[in-house]
Design a protein around this motif. Sequence first.
Motif, PDB file in Angstrom:
ATOM      1  N   HIS A   5       0.836  -1.207   0.000  1.00 40.50           N
ATOM      2  CA  HIS A   5       0.000   0.000   0.000  1.00 40.50           C
ATOM      3  C   HIS A   5       0.866   1.251   0.000  1.00 40.50           C
ATOM      4  O   HIS A   5       0.646   2.182  -0.783  1.00 40.50           O
ATOM      5  N   ASN A   6       1.866   1.284   0.868  1.00 42.70           N
ATOM      6  CA  ASN A   6       2.758   2.440   0.932  1.00 42.70           C
ATOM      7  C   ASN A   6       3.492   2.642  -0.392  1.00 42.70           C
ATOM      8  O   ASN A   6       3.726   3.777  -0.825  1.00 42.70           O
ATOM      9  N   GLU A   7       3.853   1.537  -1.023  1.00 43.70           N
ATOM     10  CA  GLU A   7       4.599   1.583  -2.276  1.00 43.70           C
ATOM     11  C   GLU A   7       3.756   2.061  -3.445  1.00 43.70           C
ATOM     12  O   GLU A   7       4.228   2.792  -4.328  1.00 43.70           O
ATOM     13  N   LEU A   8       2.486   1.684  -3.451  1.00 43.90           N
ATOM     14  CA  LEU A   8       1.674   1.832  -4.658  1.00 43.90           C
ATOM     15  C   LEU A   8       0.530   2.832  -4.554  1.00 43.90           C
ATOM     16  O   LEU A   8      -0.118   3.130  -5.566  1.00 43.90           O
ATOM     17  N   LYS A   9       0.273   3.370  -3.369  1.00 40.58           N
ATOM     18  CA  LYS A   9      -0.902   4.213  -3.185  1.00 40.58           C
ATOM     19  C   LYS A   9      -0.891   5.449  -4.067  1.00 40.58           C
ATOM     20  O   LYS A   9      -1.959   5.953  -4.459  1.00 40.58           O
ATOM     21  N   ASP A  10       0.289   5.977  -4.391  1.00 38.85           N
ATOM     22  CA  ASP A  10       0.363   7.165  -5.239  1.00 38.85           C
ATOM     23  C   ASP A  10       0.525   6.824  -6.715  1.00 38.85           C
ATOM     24  O   ASP A  10       0.706   7.715  -7.546  1.00 38.85           O
ATOM     25  N   LYS A  11       0.438   5.537  -7.021  1.00 41.97           N
ATOM     26  CA  LYS A  11       0.587   5.090  -8.409  1.00 41.97           C
ATOM     27  C   LYS A  11      -0.712   4.535  -8.962  1.00 41.97           C
ATOM     28  O   LYS A  11      -0.732   3.947 -10.041  1.00 41.97           O
ATOM     29  N   GLY A  12      -1.797   4.698  -8.198  1.00 46.18           N
ATOM     30  CA  GLY A  12      -3.103   4.273  -8.687  1.00 46.18           C
ATOM     31  C   GLY A  12      -3.447   2.823  -8.462  1.00 46.18           C
ATOM     32  O   GLY A  12      -4.478   2.347  -8.939  1.00 46.18           O
ATOM     33  N   VAL A  13      -2.604   2.087  -7.735  1.00 45.08           N
ATOM     34  CA  VAL A  13      -2.893   0.684  -7.440  1.00 45.08           C
ATOM     35  C   VAL A  13      -3.247   0.585  -5.958  1.00 45.08           C
ATOM     36  O   VAL A  13      -2.421   0.875  -5.095  1.00 45.08           O
ATOM     37  N   HIS A  14      -4.460   0.177  -5.666  1.00 44.06           N
ATOM     38  CA  HIS A  14      -4.891   0.025  -4.282  1.00 44.06           C
ATOM     39  C   HIS A  14      -4.641  -1.404  -3.811  1.00 44.06           C
ATOM     40  O   HIS A  14      -4.769  -2.352  -4.584  1.00 44.06           O
ATOM     41  N   VAL A  15      -4.295  -1.521  -2.535  1.00 47.15           N
ATOM     42  CA  VAL A  15      -3.993  -2.829  -1.954  1.00 47.15           C
ATOM     43  C   VAL A  15      -4.900  -3.049  -0.753  1.00 47.15           C
ATOM     44  O   VAL A  15      -4.906  -2.238   0.177  1.00 47.15           O
ATOM     45  N   GLY A  16      -5.646  -4.126  -0.769  1.00 44.49           N
ATOM     46  CA  GLY A  16      -6.573  -4.417   0.323  1.00 44.49           C
ATOM     47  C   GLY A  16      -6.361  -5.801   0.889  1.00 44.49           C
ATOM     48  O   GLY A  16      -5.756  -6.671   0.255  1.00 44.49           O
ATOM     49  N   CYS A  17      -6.844  -6.032   2.111  1.00 43.64           N
ATOM     50  CA  CYS A  17      -6.785  -7.366   2.710  1.00 43.64           C
ATOM     51  C   CYS A  17      -8.156  -7.685   3.313  1.00 43.64           C
ATOM     52  O   CYS A  17      -8.707  -6.896   4.076  1.00 43.64           O
ATOM     53  N   LEU A  18      -8.661  -8.840   2.937  1.00 49.34           N
ATOM     54  CA  LEU A  18     -10.017  -9.233   3.303  1.00 49.34           C
ATOM     55  C   LEU A  18     -10.035 -10.489   4.165  1.00 49.34           C
ATOM     56  O   LEU A  18      -9.335 -11.472   3.876  1.00 49.34           O
ATOM     57  N   HIS A  19     -10.847 -10.453   5.199  1.00 52.35           N
ATOM     58  CA  HIS A  19     -11.184 -11.647   5.970  1.00 52.35           C
ATOM     59  C   HIS A  19     -12.510 -12.161   5.424  1.00 52.35           C
ATOM     60  O   HIS A  19     -13.541 -11.488   5.551  1.00 52.35           O
ATOM     61  N   PRO A  20     -12.523 -13.338   4.799  1.00 51.90           N
ATOM     62  CA  PRO A  20     -13.753 -13.831   4.163  1.00 51.90           C
ATOM     63  C   PRO A  20     -14.768 -14.413   5.126  1.00 51.90           C
ATOM     64  O   PRO A  20     -15.852 -14.827   4.695  1.00 51.90           O
ATOM     65  N   GLY A  21     -14.440 -14.428   6.429  1.00 51.61           N
ATOM     66  CA  GLY A  21     -15.322 -15.062   7.399  1.00 51.61           C
ATOM     67  C   GLY A  21     -14.927 -16.517   7.609  1.00 51.61           C
ATOM     68  O   GLY A  21     -14.018 -17.049   6.959  1.00 51.61           O
ATOM     69  N   TRP A  22     -15.616 -17.148   8.547  1.00 57.51           N
ATOM     70  CA  TRP A  22     -15.411 -18.584   8.765  1.00 57.51           C
ATOM     71  C   TRP A  22     -16.345 -19.300   7.792  1.00 57.51           C
ATOM     72  O   TRP A  22     -17.566 -19.265   7.938  1.00 57.51           O
ATOM     73  N   VAL A  23     -15.749 -19.953   6.806  1.00 56.54           N
ATOM     74  CA  VAL A  23     -16.496 -20.422   5.640  1.00 56.54           C
ATOM     75  C   VAL A  23     -16.454 -21.941   5.523  1.00 56.54           C
ATOM     76  O   VAL A  23     -15.454 -22.584   5.881  1.00 56.54           O
ATOM     77  N   GLN A  24     -17.504 -22.498   4.983  1.00 58.22           N
ATOM     78  CA  GLN A  24     -17.624 -23.945   4.798  1.00 58.22           C
ATOM     79  C   GLN A  24     -16.797 -24.424   3.602  1.00 58.22           C
ATOM     80  O   GLN A  24     -17.305 -24.812   2.555  1.00 58.22           O
ATOM     81  N   THR A  25     -15.482 -24.403   3.799  1.00 57.42           N
ATOM     82  CA  THR A  25     -14.544 -24.920   2.806  1.00 57.42           C
ATOM     83  C   THR A  25     -13.787 -26.088   3.426  1.00 57.42           C
ATOM     84  O   THR A  25     -13.997 -26.433   4.589  1.00 57.42           O
ATOM     85  N   ASP A  26     -12.863 -26.676   2.658  1.00 57.41           N
ATOM     86  CA  ASP A  26     -12.035 -27.737   3.222  1.00 57.41           C
ATOM     87  C   ASP A  26     -11.249 -27.208   4.416  1.00 57.41           C
ATOM     88  O   ASP A  26     -11.039 -27.912   5.400  1.00 57.41           O
ATOM     89  N   MET A  27     -10.799 -25.958   4.330  1.00 60.52           N
ATOM     90  CA  MET A  27     -10.038 -25.353   5.416  1.00 60.52           C
ATOM     91  C   MET A  27     -10.945 -24.985   6.584  1.00 60.52           C
ATOM     92  O   MET A  27     -10.613 -25.186   7.739  1.00 60.52           O
ATOM     93  N   GLY A  28     -12.126 -24.453   6.293  1.00 60.26           N
ATOM     94  CA  GLY A  28     -13.037 -23.993   7.339  1.00 60.26           C
ATOM     95  C   GLY A  28     -13.876 -25.075   7.968  1.00 60.26           C
ATOM     96  O   GLY A  28     -14.410 -24.891   9.065  1.00 60.26           O
ATOM     97  N   THR A  29     -14.038 -26.197   7.269  1.00 61.17           N
ATOM     98  CA  THR A  29     -14.829 -27.361   7.672  1.00 61.17           C
ATOM     99  C   THR A  29     -16.336 -27.054   7.630  1.00 61.17           C
ATOM    100  O   THR A  29     -16.756 -25.904   7.524  1.00 61.17           O
ATOM    101  N   THR A  30     -17.124 -28.095   7.770  1.00 61.23           N
ATOM    102  CA  THR A  30     -18.578 -27.969   7.721  1.00 61.23           C
ATOM    103  C   THR A  30     -19.153 -27.301   8.966  1.00 61.23           C
ATOM    104  O   THR A  30     -20.339 -26.971   9.007  1.00 61.23           O
TER     105      THR A  30
END
Length: 246
Positions: free
Chosen positions: A183-208
């Motif tokens: 973000h610090n590197e690219l914020k003035d160059k028009g590239v935005h950087v974000g980080c998302l928490h998708p929640g606790w999800v029913q995937t192989d990693m999140g389980t049923t």
Amino acid sequence: MLPPRSVLITGASRGLGLEFVKQFLQVPSPPEFLFATCRNPDSAKELQEVAKSNPSVTVLKLDVNEINTIEEAKKAVESKVGDKGLNLLLNNAGVNKKASLEEVTPAMMLDTYNTNVNGPLFTTKAFLPFLLRAAESSSPSEPSSAVVNISSIMSSIELNEKTDAYDYRPSKTALNMLCKLLHNELKDKGVHVGCLHPGWVQTDMGTTKAPLTISQSVCGCLQVMSKMKAENACVLTDYTGKPLPW
């Protein structure tokens, strides 16, 4: 941010990555180019079926732990996007061995860090020239170019009261720092950087046991990305748009 002309998704053969592919195809103005990458395209049967019925989808081999596959995917992407560049890189590929203190090993830590931190870093570094091309025609406050990293609430130092996932939690905390650096590197160059928490999800990693379906999580993440601005880009945010402490 949305809808982007071109999107690249890592870890797209299953789980969240596959659902991102499907839901990007359902937005009112779907991407002209949707690059769905994974380690083993030949065995990604469901993804291949999606690609067969959607000519905008290109399935590419990209293992975030193997630089040569990133470089090969880079060539394929450039041949299609040309001078207009890449609008969105979604670093979704990740691993969680869920190691306890008793179970964790040096090899396990290195493998998890390589996938969850080095993977997004060197994938972003490789595709950055294309992201910058897409950013040339946009203003910093209205980005047409972004990197979104799939992080986790388990990365939060402030919220953590657990003693689990010795491999996963530190790697995602490191990913958050990577987000801030980019973000610090690219914020003035028009590239935005974000980080998302998708929640606790029913995937192989999140389980049923998880409360969220994959569809619900991805739908929320797309809505959050659609509202990405300069002031909220580099914030650990969950799938509902709620900011989370680092």
